[in-house]
Design a protein around this motif. Sequence first.
Motif, PDB file in Angstrom:
ATOM      1  N   ALA A 184       0.827  -1.208   0.000  1.00  0.00           N
ATOM      2  CA  ALA A 184       0.000   0.000   0.000  1.00  0.00           C
ATOM      3  C   ALA A 184       0.858   1.255   0.000  1.00  0.00           C
ATOM      4  CB  ALA A 184      -0.927  -0.004   1.211  1.00  0.00           C
ATOM      5  N   GLY A 185       2.186   1.069  -0.019  1.00  0.00           N
ATOM      6  CA  GLY A 185       3.094   2.215   0.064  1.00  0.00           C
ATOM      7  C   GLY A 185       3.217   2.982  -1.236  1.00  0.00           C
ATOM      8  N   ALA A 192       2.250  -0.022  -9.451  1.00  0.00           N
ATOM      9  CA  ALA A 192       0.888  -0.349  -9.887  1.00  0.00           C
ATOM     10  C   ALA A 192       0.481   0.523 -11.070  1.00  0.00           C
ATOM     11  CB  ALA A 192      -0.091  -0.163  -8.723  1.00  0.00           C
ATOM     12  N   VAL A 193       0.893   1.780 -11.024  1.00  0.00           N
ATOM     13  CA  VAL A 193       0.557   2.677 -12.131  1.00  0.00           C
ATOM     14  C   VAL A 193       1.226   2.217 -13.417  1.00  0.00           C
ATOM     15  CG1 VAL A 193       0.921   5.007 -13.022  1.00  0.00           C
ATOM     16  CG2 VAL A 193       0.078   4.682 -10.691  1.00  0.00           C
ATOM     17  N   ARG A 194       2.512   1.872 -13.298  1.00  0.00           N
ATOM     18  CA  ARG A 194       3.218   1.383 -14.497  1.00  0.00           C
ATOM     19  C   ARG A 194       2.540   0.109 -15.019  1.00  0.00           C
ATOM     20  NH1 ARG A 194       9.219   0.613 -12.670  1.00  0.00           N
ATOM     21  NH2 ARG A 194       9.407  -0.413 -14.712  1.00  0.00           N
ATOM     22  N   PHE A 239       1.507  -9.464  -5.011  1.00  0.00           N
ATOM     23  CA  PHE A 239       1.931  -8.117  -4.644  1.00  0.00           C
ATOM     24  C   PHE A 239       1.222  -7.070  -5.491  1.00  0.00           C
ATOM     25  CE2 PHE A 239       4.616  -4.418  -5.029  1.00  0.00           C
ATOM     26  CZ  PHE A 239       5.022  -4.171  -3.720  1.00  0.00           C
ATOM     27  N   ILE A 240       1.216  -7.327  -6.782  1.00  0.00           N
ATOM     28  CA  ILE A 240       0.668  -6.310  -7.671  1.00  0.00           C
ATOM     29  C   ILE A 240      -0.845  -6.203  -7.496  1.00  0.00           C
ATOM     30  CG2 ILE A 240       0.079  -7.507  -9.826  1.00  0.00           C
ATOM     31  CD1 ILE A 240       2.311  -4.387  -9.476  1.00  0.00           C
ATOM     32  N   ARG A 241      -1.469  -7.321  -7.166  1.00  0.00           N
ATOM     33  CA  ARG A 241      -2.916  -7.245  -6.949  1.00  0.00           C
ATOM     34  C   ARG A 241      -3.220  -6.363  -5.741  1.00  0.00           C
ATOM     35  NH1 ARG A 241      -4.331 -12.370  -7.745  1.00  0.00           N
ATOM     36  NH2 ARG A 241      -3.815 -12.939  -5.604  1.00  0.00           N
ATOM     37  N   LYS A 242      -2.454  -6.584  -4.688  1.00  0.00           N
ATOM     38  CA  LYS A 242      -2.644  -5.742  -3.498  1.00  0.00           C
ATOM     39  C   LYS A 242      -2.347  -4.285  -3.811  1.00  0.00           C
ATOM     40  CE  LYS A 242      -1.505  -9.458  -0.285  1.00  0.00           C
ATOM     41  NZ  LYS A 242      -0.347 -10.079   0.401  1.00  0.00           N
ATOM     42  N   ALA A 243      -1.270  -4.076  -4.542  1.00  0.00           N
ATOM     43  CA  ALA A 243      -0.882  -2.693  -4.849  1.00  0.00           C
ATOM     44  C   ALA A 243      -1.950  -2.001  -5.691  1.00  0.00           C
ATOM     45  CB  ALA A 243       0.451  -2.685  -5.593  1.00  0.00           C
ATOM     46  N   LEU A 244      -2.499  -2.734  -6.649  1.00  0.00           N
ATOM     47  CA  LEU A 244      -3.538  -2.161  -7.504  1.00  0.00           C
ATOM     48  C   LEU A 244      -4.773  -1.826  -6.668  1.00  0.00           C
ATOM     49  CD1 LEU A 244      -3.205  -4.455 -10.645  1.00  0.00           C
ATOM     50  CD2 LEU A 244      -2.899  -1.979 -10.630  1.00  0.00           C
ATOM     51  N   ALA A 246      -4.841  -1.204  -3.453  1.00  0.00           N
ATOM     52  CA  ALA A 246      -4.540  -0.068  -2.584  1.00  0.00           C
ATOM     53  C   ALA A 246      -4.580   1.245  -3.351  1.00  0.00           C
ATOM     54  CB  ALA A 246      -3.163  -0.262  -1.939  1.00  0.00           C
ATOM     55  N   ALA A 247      -4.160   1.167  -4.611  1.00  0.00           N
ATOM     56  CA  ALA A 247      -4.143   2.381  -5.422  1.00  0.00           C
ATOM     57  C   ALA A 247      -5.505   2.631  -6.058  1.00  0.00           C
ATOM     58  CB  ALA A 247      -3.081   2.268  -6.506  1.00  0.00           C
ATOM     59  N   ALA A 248      -6.467   1.789  -5.720  1.00  0.00           N
ATOM     60  CA  ALA A 248      -7.823   1.933  -6.259  1.00  0.00           C
ATOM     61  C   ALA A 248      -7.837   1.837  -7.782  1.00  0.00           C
ATOM     62  CB  ALA A 248      -8.452   3.246  -5.803  1.00  0.00           C
ATOM     63  N   ILE A 249      -7.025   0.906  -8.297  1.00  0.00           N
ATOM     64  CA  ILE A 249      -7.057   0.613  -9.733  1.00  0.00           C
ATOM     65  C   ILE A 249      -7.555  -0.811  -9.872  1.00  0.00           C
ATOM     66  CG2 ILE A 249      -5.721   0.473 -11.859  1.00  0.00           C
ATOM     67  CD1 ILE A 249      -3.601   2.200 -10.521  1.00  0.00           C
ATOM     68  N   ARG A 250      -8.451  -1.007 -10.835  1.00  0.00           N
ATOM     69  CA  ARG A 250      -8.915  -2.381 -11.028  1.00  0.00           C
ATOM     70  C   ARG A 250      -7.763  -3.258 -11.493  1.00  0.00           C
ATOM     71  NH1 ARG A 250     -13.651  -2.489 -15.011  1.00  0.00           N
ATOM     72  NH2 ARG A 250     -12.090  -1.181 -16.012  1.00  0.00           N
ATOM     73  N   PRO A 251      -7.654  -4.470 -10.966  1.00  0.00           N
ATOM     74  CA  PRO A 251      -6.499  -5.322 -11.269  1.00  0.00           C
ATOM     75  C   PRO A 251      -6.464  -5.747 -12.725  1.00  0.00           C
ATOM     76  CG  PRO A 251      -8.168  -6.588 -10.130  1.00  0.00           C
ATOM     77  CD  PRO A 251      -8.627  -5.162 -10.124  1.00  0.00           C
ATOM     78  N   GLY A 252      -5.247  -5.808 -13.263  1.00  0.00           N
ATOM     79  CA  GLY A 252      -5.037  -6.286 -14.635  1.00  0.00           C
ATOM     80  C   GLY A 252      -4.131  -7.473 -14.606  1.00  0.00           C
TER      81      GLY A 252
END
Lengths: 254, 254
Positions: A184-185, A192-194, A239-244, A246-252
């Motif tokens: 979530a950091g 996650a954005v990348r 990791f990326i699922r959690k990060a997405l 946390a960043a309020a982005i739907r997972p890809g």
Amino acid sequence: MKHYRALEFARRAGVTVRTLHHYDRVGLLRPAGRSGTGYRLYTDRDLLRLEQILVLKLIGLGLKDIRALLERDGRTELPDVLARQQRVLAIKREHLDRTLRAIGMARSALSGAGQPDWESFTTLIKEIAMQNTTSWQEQYFSEEAQARIDSRAHLWSPELQQRVGAEWSALYRDVEAALSEDPAGEKARALAVRWNALVSEFTGGDPGIQEGLNRMYADAPNWPAGRQAWAPRPEVQDFIRKALAAAAIRPGGG
Amino acid sequence: MKHYRALEFARRAGVTVRTLHHYDRVGLLRPAGRSGTGYRLYTDRDLLRLEQILVLKLIGLGLKDIRALLERDGRTELPDVLARQQRVLAIKREHLDRTLRAIGMARSALSGAGQPDWESFTTLIKEIAMQNTTSWQEQYFSEEAQARIDSRAHLWSPELQQRVGAEWSALYRDVEAALSEDPAGEKARALAVRWNALVSEFTGGDPGIQEGLNRMYADAPNWPAGRQAWAPRPEVQDFIRKALAAAAIRPGGG
DNA sequence: TCTCCGCTCTGACGCAGGGTCAGAGTCAAG
DNA sequence: CTTGACTCTGACCCTGCGTCAGAGCGGAGA
């Protein structure tokens, strides 16, 4: 009727003198006449015929077939001949397409995995180039989504494919290096954005394609052997699922 | 280490014994050993190498290059090699694509014009296959329209292309035969409907593409020489425009 | 042990479509 | 008459094997 000697005639038609010799020898194009000393003399009618020959060669006919066709002045057969050649070339193009896709995937896989090993390389290429490339992934996508993927296929030039592949590799490495961080950091958010940007490159923002990707990557353990090189490690996916999230982005998928 | 003799080894790898002989001769794959009587004896390591060879051949490398690559165990060069091959194959595919399009157009042109004449055939194929196929028509379409055309390109299989081409030819003939009729009459309406259906096959109902088509066909006299075979006669164009108007269908190019 | 079938070897030619010499003759200008 | 640009024929080379031909091996059945 004006006569041309070999070199001039060849230049007019855009071939070499040797080619003229060859066509003469195989009886495909005999010059209209010979000089007293044996020089080949061509006329404008020969030029027309040579142009027909070259066009038929262009579409992939062999010299023998061309000769037979022209000898019978095969204007009536032409449609059939074209139909056959079209099928032949279409098959060739399919092979080429598969091979190109295979190389593209191999390059991406290689650009990620430091020292490439031959074994995964051979299985990858074989699997992709020999058989149906896209059919195994069709199970994950709805028909409309698959259609939209196909319609976006022409956008994937080799260069773009390579660039995106390289970016994925870099991103994977960076995520690997960040596995101990807080999902979530701030760092995780940047990753996650990348991630999301690269996924969008493929989906084009289409939610149907996105959904299929999610299904597909959730099923990664069941991919065929040749694709395992593409499966992200579960830790990375987690990791990326959690990060997405946390960043309020739907997972890809990935 | 188990040894295989030629035929068994060949069958395992899916090649012929002659191929093994050839690879041995050119130094690409020497068998691990020979029996006392000169029989080639292959091992599993040879099989691995042969698989590498076949994969590299699959992506279009020559035997010489493969040999050089494998002799240096060129794992580090592999990415470069793949990149080069990708470019080479991409160029080949472009040629193939152009040729296929050229054949498709030639077939359509031929299916309309009773006895085909070689001259228009050669100019058509040359024009299309040698150079930029689509660039000349880009002037008529907006960028978005062109993009949507490209994205629909994969739908045009050779078969579909042929079927639609034949339907166009038939329709042209029917319109020619109906030129003396009333453009507002019932027969003309039927023709207009068929016309519109065929146009929609290409536009997919996209109004942007439709608009470009209109521009393009209005400019038919200025098309390049190779495309003149495609230009409908002005009378036909006139008739169908009137018929489309009478039937309250927006006019489509052709 | 003999025989027979199936396998193996080497060497050589063929394929498509010319490229690339070699050696000898020709043409036209200076 | 020389010189340089062409021309001719014949021949070998390239790729990646396919396809004999002639001769030798290996193992199973009689």
